[in-house]
Design a protein around this motif. Structure first.
Motif, mmCIF file in Angstrom:
data_model
loop_
_atom_site.group_PDB
_atom_site.id
_atom_site.type_symbol
_atom_site.label_atom_id
_atom_site.label_comp_id
_atom_site.label_asym_id
_atom_site.label_seq_id
_atom_site.Cartn_x
_atom_site.Cartn_y
_atom_site.Cartn_z
ATOM 1 N N ALA A 286 28.924 4.762 28.277
ATOM 2 C CA ALA A 286 30.266 4.197 28.456
ATOM 3 C C ALA A 286 30.296 2.678 28.571
ATOM 4 O O ALA A 286 31.364 2.091 28.732
ATOM 5 N N GLU A 287 29.157 2.000 28.455
ATOM 6 C CA GLU A 287 29.106 0.562 28.710
ATOM 7 C C GLU A 287 29.963 -0.256 27.744
ATOM 8 O O GLU A 287 30.582 -1.242 28.125
ATOM 9 N N GLU A 288 29.991 0.142 26.466
ATOM 10 C CA GLU A 288 30.672 -0.655 25.447
ATOM 11 C C GLU A 288 32.083 -0.173 25.134
ATOM 12 O O GLU A 288 32.774 -0.774 24.317
ATOM 13 N N LEU A 289 32.525 0.889 25.762
ATOM 14 C CA LEU A 289 33.808 1.499 25.375
ATOM 15 C C LEU A 289 34.996 0.556 25.532
ATOM 16 O O LEU A 289 35.933 0.591 24.733
ATOM 17 N N ASP A 290 34.982 -0.292 26.568
ATOM 18 C CA ASP A 290 36.147 -1.144 26.833
ATOM 19 C C ASP A 290 36.274 -2.303 25.845
ATOM 20 O O ASP A 290 37.233 -3.071 25.906
ATOM 21 N N LYS A 291 35.331 -2.423 24.908
ATOM 22 C CA LYS A 291 35.387 -3.508 23.921
ATOM 23 C C LYS A 291 36.052 -3.083 22.606
ATOM 24 O O LYS A 291 36.211 -3.896 21.699
ATOM 25 N N TYR A 292 36.429 -1.794 22.519
ATOM 26 C CA TYR A 292 36.930 -1.276 21.242
ATOM 27 C C TYR A 292 38.278 -0.563 21.407
ATOM 28 O O TYR A 292 38.533 0.080 22.434
ATOM 29 N N ILE A 293 39.108 -0.698 20.393
ATOM 30 C CA ILE A 293 40.264 0.183 20.217
ATOM 31 C C ILE A 293 39.762 1.377 19.408
ATOM 32 O O ILE A 293 39.107 1.196 18.367
ATOM 33 N N ILE A 294 40.047 2.584 19.863
ATOM 34 C CA ILE A 294 39.569 3.797 19.184
ATOM 35 C C ILE A 294 40.769 4.677 18.850
ATOM 36 O O ILE A 294 41.539 5.043 19.743
ATOM 37 N N MET A 295 40.943 5.009 17.570
ATOM 38 C CA MET A 295 42.085 5.836 17.144
ATOM 39 C C MET A 295 41.647 6.786 16.034
ATOM 40 O O MET A 295 40.802 6.441 15.201
ATOM 41 N N GLY A 296 42.237 7.982 16.005
ATOM 42 C CA GLY A 296 41.944 8.922 14.923
ATOM 43 C C GLY A 296 42.405 10.326 15.270
ATOM 44 O O GLY A 296 42.395 10.719 16.442
ATOM 45 N N GLU A 297 42.821 11.069 14.266
ATOM 46 C CA GLU A 297 43.207 12.459 14.457
ATOM 47 C C GLU A 297 42.021 13.359 14.125
ATOM 48 O O GLU A 297 41.389 13.205 13.074
ATOM 49 N N LEU A 298 41.720 14.301 15.009
ATOM 50 C CA LEU A 298 40.568 15.185 14.832
ATOM 51 C C LEU A 298 40.937 16.458 14.088
ATOM 52 O O LEU A 298 41.976 17.075 14.366
#
Length: 512
Positions: free
Chosen positions: A96-108
Protein backbone atom coordinates in the motif's frame (compact mmCIF):
# COMPACT_ATOMS: atom_id res chain seq x y z
CA UNK A 1 -6.61 -2.14 8.55
CA UNK A 2 -7.54 1.18 6.90
CA UNK A 3 -6.39 1.96 3.34
CA UNK A 4 -7.15 4.90 1.02
CA UNK A 5 -7.17 4.93 -2.78
CA UNK A 6 -8.20 7.70 -5.14
CA UNK A 7 -10.67 7.84 -8.03
CA UNK A 8 -12.48 10.67 -9.74
CA UNK A 9 -16.01 11.80 -10.56
CA UNK A 10 -16.86 13.84 -13.68
CA UNK A 11 -19.47 16.60 -13.50
CA UNK A 12 -19.99 18.48 -16.74
CA UNK A 13 -16.55 18.45 -18.32
CA UNK A 14 -14.64 18.88 -15.05
CA UNK A 15 -13.45 16.17 -12.65
CA UNK A 16 -13.50 15.98 -8.85
CA UNK A 17 -11.17 13.66 -6.93
CA UNK A 18 -12.91 10.99 -4.85
CA UNK A 19 -11.20 9.31 -1.89
CA UNK A 20 -12.13 5.66 -1.39
CA UNK A 21 -11.50 4.53 2.19
CA UNK A 22 -11.66 0.82 3.06
CA UNK A 23 -11.55 -0.52 6.60
CA UNK A 24 -11.49 -4.24 7.43
CA UNK A 25 -12.48 -5.27 10.94
CA UNK A 26 -14.08 -8.16 12.84
CA UNK A 27 -17.47 -9.12 11.41
CA UNK A 28 -18.99 -10.60 8.29
CA UNK A 29 -20.85 -7.94 6.31
CA UNK A 30 -19.92 -5.64 3.41
CA UNK A 31 -20.99 -1.96 3.65
CA UNK A 32 -20.55 0.79 1.07
CA UNK A 33 -21.41 4.39 2.00
CA UNK A 34 -20.92 7.87 0.57
CA UNK A 35 -23.97 8.26 -1.74
CA UNK A 36 -23.17 5.42 -4.21
CA UNK A 37 -25.64 4.57 -6.96
CA UNK A 38 -26.82 1.05 -7.78
CA UNK A 39 -23.93 0.39 -10.19
CA UNK A 40 -21.45 1.03 -7.36
CA UNK A 41 -23.44 -1.03 -4.84
CA UNK A 42 -23.37 -3.94 -7.30
CA UNK A 43 -19.57 -3.65 -7.57
CA UNK A 44 -19.24 -6.12 -4.67
CA UNK A 45 -20.30 -9.01 -6.91
CA UNK A 46 -18.02 -7.97 -9.79
CA UNK A 47 -15.05 -7.49 -7.44
CA UNK A 48 -15.59 -10.81 -5.63
CA UNK A 49 -15.81 -12.78 -8.91
CA UNK A 50 -12.84 -10.96 -10.46
CA UNK A 51 -10.61 -11.60 -7.44
CA UNK A 52 -11.61 -15.25 -7.24
CA UNK A 53 -10.99 -15.85 -10.95
CA UNK A 54 -7.54 -14.21 -10.67
CA UNK A 55 -6.62 -16.40 -7.66
CA UNK A 56 -6.99 -13.65 -5.08
CA UNK A 57 -9.39 -13.65 -2.14
CA UNK A 58 -12.22 -11.44 -0.96
CA UNK A 59 -11.89 -10.87 2.82
CA UNK A 60 -14.47 -12.78 4.88
CA UNK A 61 -14.59 -10.02 7.49
CA UNK A 62 -16.51 -6.80 7.87
CA UNK A 63 -15.54 -4.52 4.97
CA UNK A 64 -16.62 -0.87 5.13
CA UNK A 65 -16.10 1.23 2.00
CA UNK A 66 -16.53 5.01 2.28
CA UNK A 67 -16.48 7.29 -0.77
CA UNK A 68 -15.59 10.84 0.23
CA UNK A 69 -16.75 13.56 -0.03
CA UNK A 70 -19.87 11.77 1.21
CA UNK A 71 -22.32 14.51 0.14
CA UNK A 72 -21.57 14.13 -3.61
CA UNK A 73 -23.46 11.40 -5.43
CA UNK A 74 -21.14 8.83 -7.06
CA UNK A 75 -22.32 7.12 -10.23
CA UNK A 76 -21.14 4.40 -12.59
CA UNK A 77 -19.05 1.25 -12.56
CA UNK A 78 -15.68 2.98 -13.09
CA UNK A 79 -14.93 2.78 -9.35
CA UNK A 80 -14.66 -1.04 -9.41
CA UNK A 81 -10.88 -1.01 -9.71
CA UNK A 82 -10.49 1.78 -7.14
CA UNK A 83 -12.49 -0.17 -4.55
CA UNK A 84 -10.93 -3.55 -5.41
CA UNK A 85 -7.41 -2.12 -5.03
CA UNK A 86 -8.24 -0.67 -1.62
CA UNK A 87 -9.86 -3.93 -0.46
CA UNK A 88 -6.83 -5.97 -1.51
CA UNK A 89 -4.42 -3.51 0.12
CA UNK A 90 -6.43 -3.54 3.35
CA UNK A 91 -6.34 -7.35 3.36
CA UNK A 92 -2.56 -7.42 2.79
CA UNK A 93 -2.58 -8.67 -0.83
CA UNK A 94 -1.10 -5.44 -2.27
CA UNK A 95 1.72 -3.23 -1.04
CA UNK A 96 0.00 0.00 0.00
CA UNK A 97 3.00 2.37 0.11
CA UNK A 98 2.53 3.86 -3.38
CA UNK A 99 -1.26 3.83 -3.62
CA UNK A 100 -1.77 7.47 -2.60
CA UNK A 101 0.32 8.65 -5.58
CA UNK A 102 -2.09 7.36 -8.24
CA UNK A 103 -5.62 7.89 -9.49
CA UNK A 104 -7.04 4.41 -10.18
CA UNK A 105 -10.18 3.90 -12.31
CA UNK A 106 -11.70 1.02 -14.28
CA UNK A 107 -14.72 -1.24 -14.61
CA UNK A 108 -14.10 -4.91 -13.77
CA UNK A 109 -15.34 -7.89 -15.73
CA UNK A 110 -15.98 -11.13 -13.83
CA UNK A 111 -12.75 -12.62 -15.16
CA UNK A 112 -10.67 -9.69 -13.86
CA UNK A 113 -10.18 -7.89 -17.18
CA UNK A 114 -11.01 -4.19 -17.47
CA UNK A 115 -13.66 -2.37 -19.48
CA UNK A 116 -13.18 1.24 -20.72
CA UNK A 117 -14.44 4.23 -18.77
CA UNK A 118 -15.82 7.65 -19.71
CA UNK A 119 -14.14 10.97 -19.00
CA UNK A 120 -10.51 9.80 -18.90
CA UNK A 121 -9.18 13.13 -20.23
CA UNK A 122 -10.77 15.49 -17.65
CA UNK A 123 -9.78 13.01 -14.91
CA UNK A 124 -6.15 13.07 -16.10
CA UNK A 125 -6.15 16.88 -16.24
CA UNK A 126 -7.45 17.09 -12.67
CA UNK A 127 -4.93 14.44 -11.47
CA UNK A 128 -2.05 16.49 -12.83
CA UNK A 129 -3.49 19.66 -11.29
CA UNK A 130 -3.63 18.00 -7.86
CA UNK A 131 -0.08 16.68 -8.09
CA UNK A 132 -0.66 12.94 -8.49
CA UNK A 133 2.28 10.99 -9.88
CA UNK A 134 0.24 8.81 -12.23
CA UNK A 135 -3.09 7.54 -13.50
CA UNK A 136 -3.87 3.81 -13.81
CA UNK A 137 -6.82 2.99 -16.06
CA UNK A 138 -8.00 0.48 -18.71
CA UNK A 139 -5.71 0.03 -21.71
CA UNK A 140 -8.47 1.23 -24.07
CA UNK A 141 -8.42 4.73 -22.51
CA UNK A 142 -4.65 5.08 -22.14
CA UNK A 143 -3.98 7.14 -25.29
CA UNK A 144 -6.80 9.51 -24.45
CA UNK A 145 -5.37 10.26 -20.97
CA UNK A 146 -1.74 10.29 -22.14
CA UNK A 147 -2.09 13.59 -23.98
CA UNK A 148 -1.81 15.23 -20.55
CA UNK A 149 1.86 16.04 -19.94
CA UNK A 150 3.75 15.53 -16.65
CA UNK A 151 1.54 12.61 -15.61
CA UNK A 152 2.49 8.92 -15.86
CA UNK A 153 -0.40 7.11 -17.54
CA UNK A 154 -0.45 3.31 -17.26
CA UNK A 155 -2.95 1.31 -19.29
CA UNK A 156 -3.64 -2.11 -17.74
CA UNK A 157 -5.66 -4.98 -19.17
CA UNK A 158 -6.54 -6.78 -15.93
CA UNK A 159 -6.47 -6.41 -12.16
CA UNK A 160 -3.60 -8.93 -12.05
CA UNK A 161 -1.33 -6.47 -13.88
CA UNK A 162 -2.20 -3.76 -11.35
CA UNK A 163 -1.46 -6.07 -8.39
CA UNK A 164 1.88 -7.16 -9.90
CA UNK A 165 2.77 -3.52 -10.58
CA UNK A 166 2.28 -2.40 -6.97
CA UNK A 167 3.95 -5.54 -5.61
CA UNK A 168 7.00 -4.89 -7.79
CA UNK A 169 6.59 -8.05 -9.89
CA UNK A 170 5.79 -6.18 -13.12
CA UNK A 171 7.15 -3.00 -14.63
CA UNK A 172 4.52 -1.16 -16.66
CA UNK A 173 5.45 1.08 -19.56
CA UNK A 174 3.84 4.51 -19.35
CA UNK A 175 1.76 5.43 -22.40
CA UNK A 176 3.41 8.25 -24.33
CA UNK A 177 1.59 10.50 -26.78
CA UNK A 178 3.25 13.53 -28.36
CA UNK A 179 0.30 15.91 -28.14
CA UNK A 180 1.53 18.40 -30.72
CA UNK A 181 2.54 15.72 -33.24
CA UNK A 182 -0.80 13.97 -32.75
CA UNK A 183 -2.57 17.29 -33.27
CA UNK A 184 -0.71 18.59 -36.31
CA UNK A 185 -0.47 15.24 -38.15
CA UNK A 186 -4.24 14.80 -38.27
CA UNK A 187 -5.31 18.42 -38.60
CA UNK A 188 -6.78 18.23 -42.10
CA UNK A 189 -7.89 14.61 -42.40
CA UNK A 190 -11.30 15.02 -44.04
CA UNK A 191 -12.94 12.24 -46.02
CA UNK A 192 -14.86 14.58 -48.33
CA UNK A 193 -13.95 17.61 -50.42
CA UNK A 194 -15.79 20.36 -52.27
CA UNK A 195 -14.02 19.32 -55.47
CA UNK A 196 -16.38 16.30 -55.56
CA UNK A 197 -19.43 18.54 -55.92
CA UNK A 198 -20.50 19.23 -59.51
CA UNK A 199 -21.95 22.68 -60.18
CA UNK A 200 -23.69 24.54 -57.32
CA UNK A 201 -21.10 27.34 -57.42
CA UNK A 202 -23.51 29.83 -55.81
CA UNK A 203 -24.16 27.43 -52.92
CA UNK A 204 -20.43 26.87 -52.42
CA UNK A 205 -20.02 30.64 -52.30
CA UNK A 206 -22.74 30.88 -49.62
CA UNK A 207 -21.06 28.18 -47.52
CA UNK A 208 -17.70 29.94 -47.91
CA UNK A 209 -19.29 33.12 -46.52
CA UNK A 210 -20.91 31.14 -43.70
CA UNK A 211 -17.56 29.53 -42.79
CA UNK A 212 -15.70 32.85 -42.95
CA UNK A 213 -18.10 34.62 -40.58
CA UNK A 214 -19.34 31.71 -38.47
CA UNK A 215 -22.86 32.31 -39.75
CA UNK A 216 -25.73 29.87 -39.36
CA UNK A 217 -27.20 28.81 -42.71
CA UNK A 218 -30.32 27.11 -44.02
CA UNK A 219 -30.44 25.37 -47.42
CA UNK A 220 -33.85 25.24 -49.12
CA UNK A 221 -34.36 23.10 -52.19
CA UNK A 222 -36.01 20.05 -53.75
CA UNK A 223 -34.99 16.43 -53.02
CA UNK A 224 -31.72 15.37 -54.65
CA UNK A 225 -30.42 18.90 -55.21
CA UNK A 226 -27.30 18.23 -53.08
CA UNK A 227 -28.16 19.94 -49.78
CA UNK A 228 -26.80 17.16 -47.56
CA UNK A 229 -23.74 16.59 -49.75
CA UNK A 230 -22.81 20.27 -49.53
CA UNK A 231 -23.45 20.50 -45.77
CA UNK A 232 -21.24 17.49 -45.01
CA UNK A 233 -18.31 19.19 -46.72
CA UNK A 234 -18.58 22.40 -44.71
CA UNK A 235 -16.11 21.32 -41.96
CA UNK A 236 -13.42 20.85 -44.62
CA UNK A 237 -13.36 24.62 -45.32
CA UNK A 238 -13.58 25.82 -41.70
CA UNK A 239 -10.34 27.08 -40.11
CA UNK A 240 -8.32 24.29 -38.43
CA UNK A 241 -8.90 23.72 -34.73
CA UNK A 242 -6.44 25.39 -32.40
CA UNK A 243 -4.81 23.13 -29.79
CA UNK A 244 -6.99 24.63 -27.03
CA UNK A 245 -10.15 24.10 -29.09
CA UNK A 246 -9.06 20.53 -29.79
CA UNK A 247 -8.54 19.79 -26.08
CA UNK A 248 -11.89 21.32 -25.13
CA UNK A 249 -13.72 19.35 -27.83
CA UNK A 250 -11.90 16.14 -26.81
CA UNK A 251 -13.00 16.63 -23.18
CA UNK A 252 -16.65 16.71 -24.24
CA UNK A 253 -16.32 13.60 -26.41
CA UNK A 254 -14.40 11.87 -23.61
CA UNK A 255 -17.17 12.55 -21.07
CA UNK A 256 -19.74 11.24 -23.55
CA UNK A 257 -17.67 8.10 -24.22
CA UNK A 258 -17.39 8.88 -27.94
CA UNK A 259 -13.61 8.45 -28.32
CA UNK A 260 -12.26 5.18 -29.69
CA UNK A 261 -9.19 3.49 -28.18
CA UNK A 262 -7.14 4.64 -31.20
CA UNK A 263 -8.03 8.32 -30.70
CA UNK A 264 -6.07 10.62 -28.44
CA UNK A 265 -7.38 13.97 -29.67
CA UNK A 266 -10.28 15.29 -31.70
CA UNK A 267 -8.25 17.04 -34.40
CA UNK A 268 -10.92 17.85 -36.99
CA UNK A 269 -14.03 19.92 -36.46
CA UNK A 270 -16.99 17.76 -35.40
CA UNK A 271 -19.96 17.23 -37.69
CA UNK A 272 -23.09 16.04 -35.89
CA UNK A 273 -26.26 15.12 -37.76
CA UNK A 274 -29.02 13.92 -35.38
CA UNK A 275 -32.16 12.30 -36.82
CA UNK A 276 -35.34 14.39 -36.78
CA UNK A 277 -36.85 12.09 -34.13
CA UNK A 278 -34.24 13.28 -31.58
CA UNK A 279 -35.60 14.37 -28.19
CA UNK A 280 -34.90 17.76 -26.64
CA UNK A 281 -32.75 16.16 -23.91
CA UNK A 282 -30.70 14.25 -26.49
CA UNK A 283 -30.17 17.47 -28.43
CA UNK A 284 -29.18 19.88 -25.64
CA UNK A 285 -28.03 17.39 -22.99
CA UNK A 286 -29.33 16.38 -19.59
CA UNK A 287 -30.89 13.27 -18.09
CA UNK A 288 -30.79 11.86 -14.57
CA UNK A 289 -27.00 11.60 -14.84
CA UNK A 290 -26.40 14.68 -17.05
CA UNK A 291 -24.60 13.95 -20.30
CA UNK A 292 -23.64 16.32 -23.14
CA UNK A 293 -26.14 16.51 -25.99
CA UNK A 294 -25.67 16.80 -29.74
CA UNK A 295 -25.14 20.56 -29.63
CA UNK A 296 -22.22 20.12 -27.20
CA UNK A 297 -20.77 17.24 -29.22
CA UNK A 298 -20.83 19.70 -32.16
CA UNK A 299 -18.84 22.28 -30.12
CA UNK A 300 -16.28 24.04 -32.36
CA UNK A 301 -17.86 22.29 -35.36
CA UNK A 302 -21.10 21.92 -37.28
CA UNK A 303 -24.57 20.80 -36.19
CA UNK A 304 -26.53 19.69 -39.27
CA UNK A 305 -30.32 19.39 -38.99
CA UNK A 306 -31.62 17.68 -42.11
CA UNK A 307 -35.33 18.20 -42.96
CA UNK A 308 -35.69 20.96 -40.36
CA UNK A 309 -39.53 21.22 -40.38
CA UNK A 310 -39.75 17.52 -39.45
CA UNK A 311 -38.13 18.14 -36.05
CA UNK A 312 -40.52 18.57 -33.14
CA UNK A 313 -41.23 22.21 -32.37
CA UNK A 314 -40.13 21.80 -28.73
CA UNK A 315 -36.79 20.34 -29.85
CA UNK A 316 -36.02 23.31 -32.08
CA UNK A 317 -37.06 25.88 -29.49
CA UNK A 318 -34.64 24.60 -26.82
CA UNK A 319 -31.77 25.51 -29.18
CA UNK A 320 -32.55 29.22 -29.10
CA UNK A 321 -30.69 30.06 -25.89
CA UNK A 322 -27.58 27.93 -26.64
CA UNK A 323 -27.35 29.57 -30.07
CA UNK A 324 -27.08 32.97 -28.37
CA UNK A 325 -25.03 32.12 -25.27
CA UNK A 326 -22.90 29.36 -26.86
CA UNK A 327 -23.19 27.16 -23.77
CA UNK A 328 -25.82 24.98 -22.10
CA UNK A 329 -26.54 25.08 -18.38
CA UNK A 330 -28.25 22.00 -16.93
CA UNK A 331 -29.62 22.56 -13.43
CA UNK A 332 -30.53 19.93 -10.89
CA UNK A 333 -31.63 20.27 -7.26
CA UNK A 334 -28.12 19.69 -5.85
CA UNK A 335 -25.81 20.76 -8.66
CA UNK A 336 -25.49 22.61 -11.96
CA UNK A 337 -23.29 21.63 -14.91
CA UNK A 338 -22.23 23.69 -17.91
CA UNK A 339 -21.44 22.28 -21.34
CA UNK A 340 -19.93 24.54 -24.04
CA UNK A 341 -21.90 24.59 -27.30
CA UNK A 342 -20.31 27.03 -29.72
CA UNK A 343 -21.33 25.53 -33.05
CA UNK A 344 -22.42 26.50 -36.55
CA UNK A 345 -26.01 25.53 -37.28
CA UNK A 346 -26.57 24.24 -40.80
CA UNK A 347 -30.14 23.24 -41.62
CA UNK A 348 -31.73 21.92 -44.78
CA UNK A 349 -35.32 21.60 -45.82
CA UNK A 350 -37.64 21.03 -48.74
CA UNK A 351 -39.65 24.14 -49.67
CA UNK A 352 -42.94 22.26 -49.26
CA UNK A 353 -44.27 18.79 -48.33
CA UNK A 354 -44.05 17.49 -51.91
CA UNK A 355 -40.61 19.12 -52.31
CA UNK A 356 -41.08 20.88 -55.64
CA UNK A 357 -42.24 24.41 -54.83
CA UNK A 358 -40.24 26.87 -57.01
CA UNK A 359 -38.73 23.92 -58.94
CA UNK A 360 -37.60 24.97 -62.46
CA UNK A 361 -39.06 21.86 -64.13
CA UNK A 362 -41.42 19.92 -61.86
CA UNK A 363 -44.73 21.30 -60.68
CA UNK A 364 -45.66 21.59 -56.99
CA UNK A 365 -48.81 19.58 -56.18
CA UNK A 366 -49.37 21.01 -52.68
CA UNK A 367 -52.83 22.63 -52.08
CA UNK A 368 -53.05 26.42 -51.45
CA UNK A 369 -51.74 27.48 -48.06
CA UNK A 370 -49.87 24.23 -47.41
CA UNK A 371 -46.47 25.71 -48.30
CA UNK A 372 -46.89 28.56 -45.83
CA UNK A 373 -48.09 26.13 -43.15
CA UNK A 374 -45.07 23.90 -43.78
CA UNK A 375 -42.63 26.81 -43.41
CA UNK A 376 -44.40 28.07 -40.29
CA UNK A 377 -43.18 24.95 -38.45
CA UNK A 378 -39.94 26.90 -38.07
CA UNK A 379 -40.55 29.68 -35.54
CA UNK A 380 -39.59 33.29 -36.20
CA UNK A 381 -37.18 33.46 -33.21
CA UNK A 382 -35.23 30.44 -34.50
CA UNK A 383 -35.21 31.75 -38.08
CA UNK A 384 -33.98 35.05 -36.66
CA UNK A 385 -30.78 33.29 -35.60
CA UNK A 386 -30.04 31.98 -39.11
CA UNK A 387 -28.12 34.54 -41.17
CA UNK A 388 -28.06 32.93 -44.60
CA UNK A 389 -31.11 31.56 -46.43
CA UNK A 390 -29.88 29.79 -49.54
CA UNK A 391 -32.07 28.42 -52.33
CA UNK A 392 -30.59 25.24 -53.82
CA UNK A 393 -31.60 24.34 -57.37
CA UNK A 394 -31.04 20.95 -59.06
CA UNK A 395 -27.85 20.40 -61.07
CA UNK A 396 -28.46 19.90 -64.78
CA UNK A 397 -27.07 16.97 -66.80
CA UNK A 398 -24.32 18.98 -68.52
CA UNK A 399 -22.81 19.99 -65.18
CA UNK A 400 -23.11 16.49 -63.73
CA UNK A 401 -21.38 14.90 -66.71
CA UNK A 402 -18.68 17.57 -67.01
CA UNK A 403 -15.04 16.53 -66.55
CA UNK A 404 -14.09 19.97 -65.23
CA UNK A 405 -12.67 19.65 -61.72
CA UNK A 406 -14.23 21.91 -59.13
CA UNK A 407 -12.26 24.03 -56.65
CA UNK A 408 -10.76 22.04 -53.79
CA UNK A 409 -11.68 22.63 -50.15
CA UNK A 410 -8.07 23.56 -49.34
CA UNK A 411 -8.19 26.63 -51.60
CA UNK A 412 -11.52 27.77 -50.18
CA UNK A 413 -10.21 27.22 -46.65
CA UNK A 414 -7.24 29.51 -47.30
CA UNK A 415 -9.61 32.38 -48.12
CA UNK A 416 -11.72 31.60 -45.04
CA UNK A 417 -8.64 31.62 -42.78
CA UNK A 418 -7.55 35.03 -44.13
CA UNK A 419 -11.03 36.44 -43.46
CA UNK A 420 -11.04 35.01 -39.93
CA UNK A 421 -7.62 36.56 -39.24
CA UNK A 422 -9.06 39.98 -40.16
CA UNK A 423 -11.95 39.41 -37.74
CA UNK A 424 -9.70 38.23 -34.89
CA UNK A 425 -7.62 41.39 -35.31
CA UNK A 426 -10.80 43.49 -35.34
CA UNK A 427 -12.04 41.88 -32.10
CA UNK A 428 -8.58 42.03 -30.49
CA UNK A 429 -9.93 43.46 -27.22
CA UNK A 430 -12.60 40.73 -27.04
CA UNK A 431 -10.88 37.30 -27.01
CA UNK A 432 -14.29 35.62 -26.60
CA UNK A 433 -15.28 36.84 -30.09
CA UNK A 434 -13.69 35.30 -33.17
CA UNK A 435 -16.30 35.67 -35.95
CA UNK A 436 -18.67 38.30 -37.31
CA UNK A 437 -21.74 36.22 -36.48
CA UNK A 438 -21.05 36.75 -32.76
CA UNK A 439 -21.31 40.55 -32.91
CA UNK A 440 -23.90 42.22 -30.68
CA UNK A 441 -26.33 44.80 -32.17
CA UNK A 442 -24.21 47.59 -30.68
CA UNK A 443 -21.06 46.21 -32.34
CA UNK A 444 -22.92 45.93 -35.65
CA UNK A 445 -23.65 49.68 -35.49
CA UNK A 446 -19.98 50.42 -34.74
CA UNK A 447 -18.23 48.00 -37.11
CA UNK A 448 -20.65 47.63 -40.01
CA UNK A 449 -21.09 51.22 -41.09
CA UNK A 450 -22.24 51.74 -44.68
CA UNK A 451 -22.31 54.72 -47.00
CA UNK A 452 -25.38 56.81 -47.86
CA UNK A 453 -25.65 54.90 -51.15
CA UNK A 454 -25.55 51.67 -49.17
CA UNK A 455 -28.29 52.88 -46.85
CA UNK A 456 -30.45 53.76 -49.85
CA UNK A 457 -29.83 50.33 -51.42
CA UNK A 458 -30.75 48.56 -48.19
CA UNK A 459 -33.87 50.72 -47.76
CA UNK A 460 -35.06 49.98 -51.30
CA UNK A 461 -34.37 46.27 -50.87
CA UNK A 462 -36.36 46.08 -47.65
CA UNK A 463 -39.28 47.94 -49.20
CA UNK A 464 -39.29 46.22 -52.59
CA UNK A 465 -38.60 42.66 -51.41
CA UNK A 466 -40.61 43.01 -48.24
CA UNK A 467 -37.69 42.06 -46.02
CA UNK A 468 -38.48 41.89 -42.31
CA UNK A 469 -36.93 44.22 -39.75
CA UNK A 470 -34.91 41.37 -38.26
CA UNK A 471 -33.12 41.01 -41.60
CA UNK A 472 -31.40 44.40 -41.18
CA UNK A 473 -28.69 43.36 -38.69
CA UNK A 474 -28.23 39.98 -40.38
CA UNK A 475 -27.60 41.60 -43.76
CA UNK A 476 -25.01 43.94 -42.25
CA UNK A 477 -23.18 41.07 -40.53
CA UNK A 478 -23.09 38.99 -43.71
CA UNK A 479 -22.02 42.03 -45.76
CA UNK A 480 -19.16 42.60 -43.29
CA UNK A 481 -18.01 38.99 -43.81
CA UNK A 482 -18.20 39.34 -47.61
CA UNK A 483 -16.08 42.49 -47.33
CA UNK A 484 -13.55 40.59 -45.18
CA UNK A 485 -13.33 37.86 -47.85
CA UNK A 486 -12.57 40.59 -50.36
CA UNK A 487 -10.04 42.16 -47.91
CA UNK A 488 -12.02 45.41 -48.04
CA UNK A 489 -12.02 47.77 -45.06
CA UNK A 490 -15.37 49.28 -46.09
CA UNK A 491 -18.63 47.52 -46.92
CA UNK A 492 -19.20 48.22 -50.61
CA UNK A 493 -22.49 48.24 -52.53
CA UNK A 494 -21.75 44.87 -54.15
CA UNK A 495 -21.15 43.35 -50.70
CA UNK A 496 -24.53 44.60 -49.51
CA UNK A 497 -26.27 43.38 -52.66
CA UNK A 498 -24.88 39.88 -52.23
CA UNK A 499 -25.89 39.81 -48.55
CA UNK A 500 -29.45 40.89 -49.43
CA UNK A 501 -29.64 37.99 -51.88
CA UNK A 502 -29.29 35.54 -48.94
CA UNK A 503 -32.55 36.46 -47.15
CA UNK A 504 -35.01 34.33 -49.11
CA UNK A 505 -37.33 33.37 -46.27
CA UNK A 506 -37.75 37.00 -45.17
CA UNK A 507 -39.28 38.02 -48.47
CA UNK A 508 -43.00 38.64 -48.40
CA UNK A 509 -44.84 36.26 -50.63
CA UNK A 510 -41.92 33.83 -50.94
CA UNK A 511 -44.22 31.00 -49.91
CA UNK A 512 -47.33 32.24 -51.66
Amino acid sequence: MLVKTFGSAVYGIEATTITVEVNIAAGTKYFIVGLPDNAIKESYYRIESALKNCNYRMPRQQVVVNMAPADIRKEGSAYDLTIATAVMAASGQIEAEELDKYIIMGELSLDGTLQPIKGALPIAIQARKEGFKGFILPKQNAREAAIVNDLDVYGVESIKQLVDFFNGDLKLEAEVVNTRDEFYNSLSNYDSDFSEVKGQENIKRALEIAAAGGHNVILIGPPGAGKTMLAKRLPSILPPLSLMESLETTKIHSVAGKLSSADALVTVRPFRSPHHTVSDVALVGGGGNPQPGEISLAHNGVLFLDELPEFKRSVLEVMRQPLEERRVTISRAKFTVDYPSSFMLVASMNPCPCGYYNHPEKECVCPPGVVQKYLSKISGPLLDRIDLHVEVTPVNFNELSSDRKAEESELIRERVIKAREIQIERFGERPDLHANAQMSPQMVRELCKISTAGQNLLKKAMEKLGLSARAYDRILKVARTIADLAASEEIQLEHLAEAIHFRSLDREGWAG
